[in-house]
Design an enzyme around this catalytic site. Structure first.
Site, PDB file in Angstrom:
ATOM      1  N   GLY A 190      36.243  44.804  45.437  1.00 17.65           N
ATOM      2  CA  GLY A 190      36.936  44.357  46.630  1.00 17.65           C
ATOM      3  C   GLY A 190      37.716  45.514  47.218  1.00 17.65           C
ATOM      4  O   GLY A 190      38.066  46.463  46.509  1.00 17.65           O
ATOM      5  N   HIS A 249      43.697  39.017  44.700  1.00 16.63           N
ATOM      6  CA  HIS A 249      44.065  40.431  44.700  1.00 16.63           C
ATOM      7  C   HIS A 249      43.989  41.022  46.111  1.00 16.63           C
ATOM      8  O   HIS A 249      44.939  41.678  46.569  1.00 16.63           O
ATOM      9  CB  HIS A 249      43.116  41.171  43.743  1.00 16.63           C
ATOM     10  CG  HIS A 249      43.384  42.617  43.587  1.00 16.63           C
ATOM     11  ND1 HIS A 249      43.922  43.149  42.442  1.00 16.63           N
ATOM     12  CD2 HIS A 249      43.169  43.669  44.419  1.00 16.63           C
ATOM     13  CE1 HIS A 249      44.034  44.472  42.579  1.00 16.63           C
ATOM     14  NE2 HIS A 249      43.574  44.802  43.766  1.00 16.63           N
ATOM     15  N   GLU A 250      42.864  40.785  46.797  1.00 15.73           N
ATOM     16  CA  GLU A 250      42.686  41.385  48.123  1.00 15.73           C
ATOM     17  C   GLU A 250      43.622  40.762  49.160  1.00 15.73           C
ATOM     18  O   GLU A 250      44.151  41.466  50.025  1.00 15.73           O
ATOM     19  CB  GLU A 250      41.227  41.281  48.570  1.00 15.73           C
ATOM     20  CG  GLU A 250      40.236  41.993  47.664  1.00 15.73           C
ATOM     21  CD  GLU A 250      40.599  43.422  47.300  1.00 15.73           C
ATOM     22  OE1 GLU A 250      41.219  44.133  48.120  1.00 15.73           O
ATOM     23  OE2 GLU A 250      40.258  43.845  46.178  1.00 15.73           O
ATOM     24  N   HIS A 310      46.962  42.334  48.812  1.00 15.95           N
ATOM     25  CA  HIS A 310      47.023  43.629  49.508  1.00 15.95           C
ATOM     26  C   HIS A 310      47.392  43.441  50.976  1.00 15.95           C
ATOM     27  O   HIS A 310      48.253  44.145  51.501  1.00 15.95           O
ATOM     28  CB  HIS A 310      45.669  44.347  49.446  1.00 15.95           C
ATOM     29  CG  HIS A 310      45.467  45.201  48.251  1.00 15.95           C
ATOM     30  ND1 HIS A 310      46.297  46.242  47.917  1.00 15.95           N
ATOM     31  CD2 HIS A 310      44.500  45.188  47.308  1.00 15.95           C
ATOM     32  CE1 HIS A 310      45.859  46.835  46.820  1.00 15.95           C
ATOM     33  NE2 HIS A 310      44.768  46.200  46.426  1.00 15.95           N
ATOM     34  N   CYS A 320      42.865  48.269  40.044  1.00 14.41           N
ATOM     35  CA  CYS A 320      42.975  48.378  41.501  1.00 14.41           C
ATOM     36  C   CYS A 320      42.588  49.788  41.917  1.00 14.41           C
ATOM     37  O   CYS A 320      43.006  50.766  41.271  1.00 14.41           O
ATOM     38  CB  CYS A 320      44.414  48.077  41.929  1.00 14.41           C
ATOM     39  SG  CYS A 320      44.703  48.218  43.707  1.00 14.41           S
ATOM     40  N   LEU A 321      41.832  49.900  42.982  1.00 11.71           N
ATOM     41  CA  LEU A 321      41.432  51.213  43.475  1.00 11.71           C
ATOM     42  C   LEU A 321      42.619  52.018  43.986  1.00 11.71           C
ATOM     43  O   LEU A 321      42.529  53.238  44.110  1.00 11.71           O
ATOM     44  CB  LEU A 321      40.374  51.067  44.566  1.00 11.71           C
ATOM     45  CG  LEU A 321      39.060  50.424  44.107  1.00 11.71           C
ATOM     46  CD1 LEU A 321      38.123  50.221  45.291  1.00 11.71           C
ATOM     47  CD2 LEU A 321      38.400  51.250  43.021  1.00 11.71           C
ATOM     48  N   GLN A 331      44.037  49.577  52.275  1.00  6.87           N
ATOM     49  CA  GLN A 331      43.727  50.561  51.239  1.00  6.87           C
ATOM     50  C   GLN A 331      43.013  51.777  51.810  1.00  6.87           C
ATOM     51  O   GLN A 331      42.935  52.812  51.147  1.00  6.87           O
ATOM     52  CB  GLN A 331      42.874  49.937  50.138  1.00  6.87           C
ATOM     53  CG  GLN A 331      43.642  48.964  49.262  1.00  6.87           C
ATOM     54  CD  GLN A 331      42.767  48.423  48.164  1.00  6.87           C
ATOM     55  OE1 GLN A 331      42.058  47.448  48.364  1.00  6.87           O
ATOM     56  NE2 GLN A 331      42.817  49.064  47.011  1.00  6.87           N
TER      57      GLN A 331
END
Length: 189
Positions: free
Chosen positions: A46, A140-141, A144, A98-99, A51
């Site tokens: 995701g 999660h997304e 963000h 997480c990226l 991000q």
């Protein structure tokens, strides 16, 4: 399309709520295409627009499913419903990464199911509901897009471990605010 740099914890874009997408422009379509390329290059499931430095309220996802093809798509202006009650934390199955916190992984209890409603690039209403990894990804997304990282939700000793890991990585001290998944792996950041 293109692989865009991914913002790292400490970048202010990650702690600012995003703005509703009012019109799907060529710029938004290019952003989404680039986000898919970036997510793939970074080996993610995701990716939220902030991000990659955009204030648009949208995310892309490509989650492996236990049976069948991956759940894959884009959601503009998502509204999240958390379903069920988080169970006891199991570190192995409840680990999250997480990226924007590359190379780190911490246990976080999430709701077992989640539903997101929004629109696709053609203005059609979409509803994605799932459990397991897909539920985790949806939560999660959307977090963000609301200005939260998963490490903001950690508690107790795990929160302390995460703070120490981020400090040890030296991203803030070294002025590292982005990484390029086209040329670097998450573990190298």
């Amino acid at each position: 399309m293109a692989v865009r740099p991914i913002t790292v914890i400490g970048h202010r874009a990650l702690h600012s709520p995003t703005k509703k997408v009012r019109e799907v422009t060529d710029e938004i379509r290019t952003l989404v295409a680039d986000m898919y390329d970036t997510m793939e290059a970074a080996d993610g499931v995701g990716l939220a627009a902030n991000q990659v430095g955009s204030r648009a309220r949208l995310f892309v996802y490509d989650c492996p499913m236990p049976e069948g093809p991956n759940a894959r798509g884009v959601v503009l202006n998502p509204v999240l419903e958390r379903l069920g009650t988080p169970g006891p934390l199991g570190e192995e199955e409840d680990g999250e990464g997480c990226l924007s916190v590359p190379g780190e992984w911490f246990p976080l209890a999430r709701h077992p199911r989640a539903r997101v409603t929004g629109t696709d690039l053609d203005g059609n209403t979409v509803t994605i509901e799932g459990d397991g990894l897909l539920a985790r990804c949806l939560q999660h997304e959307t977090d963000h897009l609301d200005g939260y990282l998963y490490v903001d939700r950690l508690i107790g000793p795990v929160k302390t471990q995460a703070r120490e890991a981020v400090k040890d990585r030296g991203w803030a001290a070294d002025g590292i605010l982005k990484w390029d998944p086209a040329s670097t792996t998450a573990d190298e950041v």
